[in-house]
Enzyme design. Structure first.
Site, PDB file in Angstrom:
ATOM      1  N   ARG A   8       0.670  -1.333  -0.016  1.00 23.02           N
ATOM      2  CA  ARG A   8      -0.019   0.076  -0.026  1.00 23.02           C
ATOM      3  C   ARG A   8       0.699   1.286   0.196  1.00 23.02           C
ATOM      4  NH1 ARG A   8      -1.890   3.717  -1.184  1.00 23.02           N
ATOM      5  NH2 ARG A   8      -3.874   4.807  -0.345  1.00 23.02           N
ATOM      6  N   GLU A   9       1.929   1.173   0.724  1.00 25.02           N
ATOM      7  CA  GLU A   9       2.831   2.411   0.957  1.00 25.02           C
ATOM      8  C   GLU A   9       3.590   2.926  -0.308  1.00 25.02           C
ATOM      9  OE1 GLU A   9       3.058   4.679   3.344  1.00 25.02           O
ATOM     10  OE2 GLU A   9       1.442   3.848   4.527  1.00 25.02           O
TER      11      GLU A   9
END
Length: 227
Positions: A112-113
């Site tokens: 996600r990051e």
């Protein structure tokens, strides 16, 4: 469209495609950004089979960020093993075990990051796979009794995963194992999450709406009460 399986003969053919040769050459001379630009442009022009072959090649080479972006450019939404690859799995398993954190949570945070781009830099300066701020990395290093990594060292997967794993473990401790609160604190900082929780209604269902650095994060999830 699902993930395809290719034999070694076809993979050798793909390795000789001009776009693959150009991308490899750009990687060798230290131009990964240009290599990715060349690659994504080719994916957008490719047929479905060619795009699948390029995704397969990226996976075989361990180009995880390129693989993820290839699936997006080619609309390969059903190719889950390519969209969510087991990137840097050994490191996530090792540091997850060392810190008592589910390694798949760690991989989810990295996906996600940074979309598994170990060279990612956010607009506010977070770096690497798990998007660590330099100040956070320095603080965690002090807790671990190790030297503070340089800016460049934060791009090294092993270093980034080690520090990120320790930091999320502290956030999980802080919020009594509440993954939603811990991951929100990992991204936005525990001070903000403490404030949001104090302002949240008593129900275990709550919605946070905050504006962070020009982008809006909307979180609406079921979670365990903190007390």
């Amino acid at each position: 469209m699902t993930q395809a399986t290719f034999n070694d003969t076809y993979r050798r053919e793909v390795a000789n495609w001009p776009v693959v040769q150009r991308a490899e050459a750009l990687q060798r001379i230290g131009e990964p950004g240009l290599a990715r630009s060349e690659w994504y442009a080719a994916v957008e022009r490719a047929s479905e089979e060619e795009a699948r072959a390029l995704a397969d090649y990226a996976q075989q080479r361990g180009w995880y960020a390129t693989l993820v972006q290839t699936t997006i450019a080619a609309n390969q939404w059903d190719a889950l093993a390519w969209r969510f690859p087991s990137a840097y799995q050994d490191s996530f398993l090792r540091w997850g075990d060392a810190n008592g954190v589910d390694p798949f949570l760690l991989m989810g945070i990295a996906r996600r990051e940074s979309a598994f781009n170990n060279e990612a830099v956010s607009p506010v300066g977070a770096r690497g796979l798990m998007q660590l701020m330099p100040g956070t990395a320095a603080h965690v290093s002090s807790q671990l009794g190790i030297d503070t990594p340089s800016m460049g060292e934060l791009f090294e997967p092993e270093t980034n995963i080690r520090l990120g794993s320790h930091y999320i473990s502290r956030m999980l401790d802080r919020y009594s194992g509440n993954r939603l609160a811990a991951t929100a604190a990992y991204n936005a900082g525990p001070g903000r999450v403490d404030r949001w929780l104090s302002e949240a209604p008593g129900s275990s269902i709550f919605s946070w709406r905050v504006s962070l650095s020009g982008r809006r994060a909307i979180m609406s999830r079921r979670c365990w009460p903190t007390k």
